[in-house]
Design a protein around this motif. Sequence first.
Motif: not given
Length: 537
Positions: A463-467, A346-349, A282-291
């Motif tokens: 940066g966001s700390g994701l790179g 990209e993280v959600t993928r 659900a969290s991944r789906r939320f992030v993906a949908d939000m993005s």
Amino acid sequence: MTEPQAEPGGWSAARRAVQSRLRFTSLRLRLVVVFGLVALTAAVSASGIAYWLNREAVLTRAQDAVLRDFEQEMQNRASSLPVHPTQDELQHTAGQMANSSQRFSVLLLATDEHGNTVVGNSDLDTFTLQDVPASLQKAVNKQQPVSANNKDAYHLYWQRIVDGGKPYLVGGAKVIGGGPTGYMLKSLEPEAKDLNSLAWSLGIATGLALIGSALLAQAAATTVLKPVHRLGIAARRLGEGQLDTRLRVSGTDELADLSRTFNRAAESLEKKVADMSSREEASRRFVADMSHELRTPLTAITAVTEVLEEELDAETGSVDPMIEPAVRLVVSETRRLNDLVENLMEVTRFDAGTARLVQDDVDIADQITACIDARAWLDAVELDAERGIMALLDPRRLDVILANLIGNALKHGGSPVRVSVREESEELVIEVQDRGPGIPEEVLPHVFDRFYKASASRPRSEGSGLGLSIALENAHIHGGDITAANSPEGGAVFTLRLPRHTAPLIAEEEGDRDAHRNGDGDRNGDGNGNGTEGNAR
């Protein structure tokens, strides 16, 4: 629910043999050894006590019979001799005494009327005074004081000796009131043979008891270890992710209680993992949908900011100088927000397992040069790479990795940044080294963590700390890895290791591929190749 019956199919025969050998040499062997030691101790103790008791009984019975017979013969025959007997009288009496029921050798000593010692021997010279221990002679000839408790001045004494490896019983007594001194010698060899036979019998019984205890221990170990073995298989299956594994429970003993506890724990774990998986999905789906939802308004906002940026750069100066800083801030933050959304997608993928490679044979030196040139880093980067080093890689994902590593080095270490390439067997090694202060030791374990920033006082860094996290995921999907360390010469060193021939994977779906090419841009850059998204040091 499944009942584990055998080893998992993926295990090789050699591994099963090793594990079986380890199982035998652990608890099973210890049970057999403990049973054997207990049985051996008990059998040896029982055999030793039985042998000692029988030995004393046999020897005591034999020596008591011999000594009674000898004492009777001394009273009946030796005491009837004159005070000063002759040689012939002593010899004749010794022969008569030796013919008793116990058949022992007799030696008689006396003095004749001239004061000379005369000797009578039933076996001629085979039993002499030299065969009698001196301590026994002294005890026999010692006169004891007569009292109410001791009515005789002389007593019968005996001693067991070994002569020539054979056991004997030697006894002696003196005729009270004057007369000869007599000694007897009786062989105990028949009794010794009986005791040896008894010792052999007890030894065989001990060996049989040891073998029986080993067989019993083996049976007991099999009975005890079979449920434990099943529990081990079930635990391994549970660890491999087969959360529906359960044990068949039978009985009410401790092992059955252990199986019930395992089943309850497995059931609870299955429920918790299912709940966590659903929440994570659900969290991944939320992030993906939000993005995805943010991309539409961001596209419009980006278009507006691009127009504003063009107005700022125009020579006409149509933007009011008072609001120019605000416009530039809006442009910068819009670009940053766009990069954050792209990185989150990209993280959600990666988390969903949908990221795939689109491989091609690339020249590593050309690929690095293109990455540097696209971001205008040619003056800030020193490249040490020979042309002609080919590798089967995903060019876009390699570009993402290089952009993050080099951009991170420039931002935190400063120029010049040195990029070197070398080959190690079937592996490609790319090192990115800066000349900065290096990475603090407490930060090193976390540089690839998502959203990690070394300084908590600067949560709003560029940066966001994701790179670096995305760079590491892209390395992993190639079957490689990235490590961070500090160089002894100063500065930080990021080492990328990739296999030169990555196993081909399923290509990305057409929609994703188009989105990557047309909308994603540089995953860890600023969208137009002029910056990188990295974890701050």
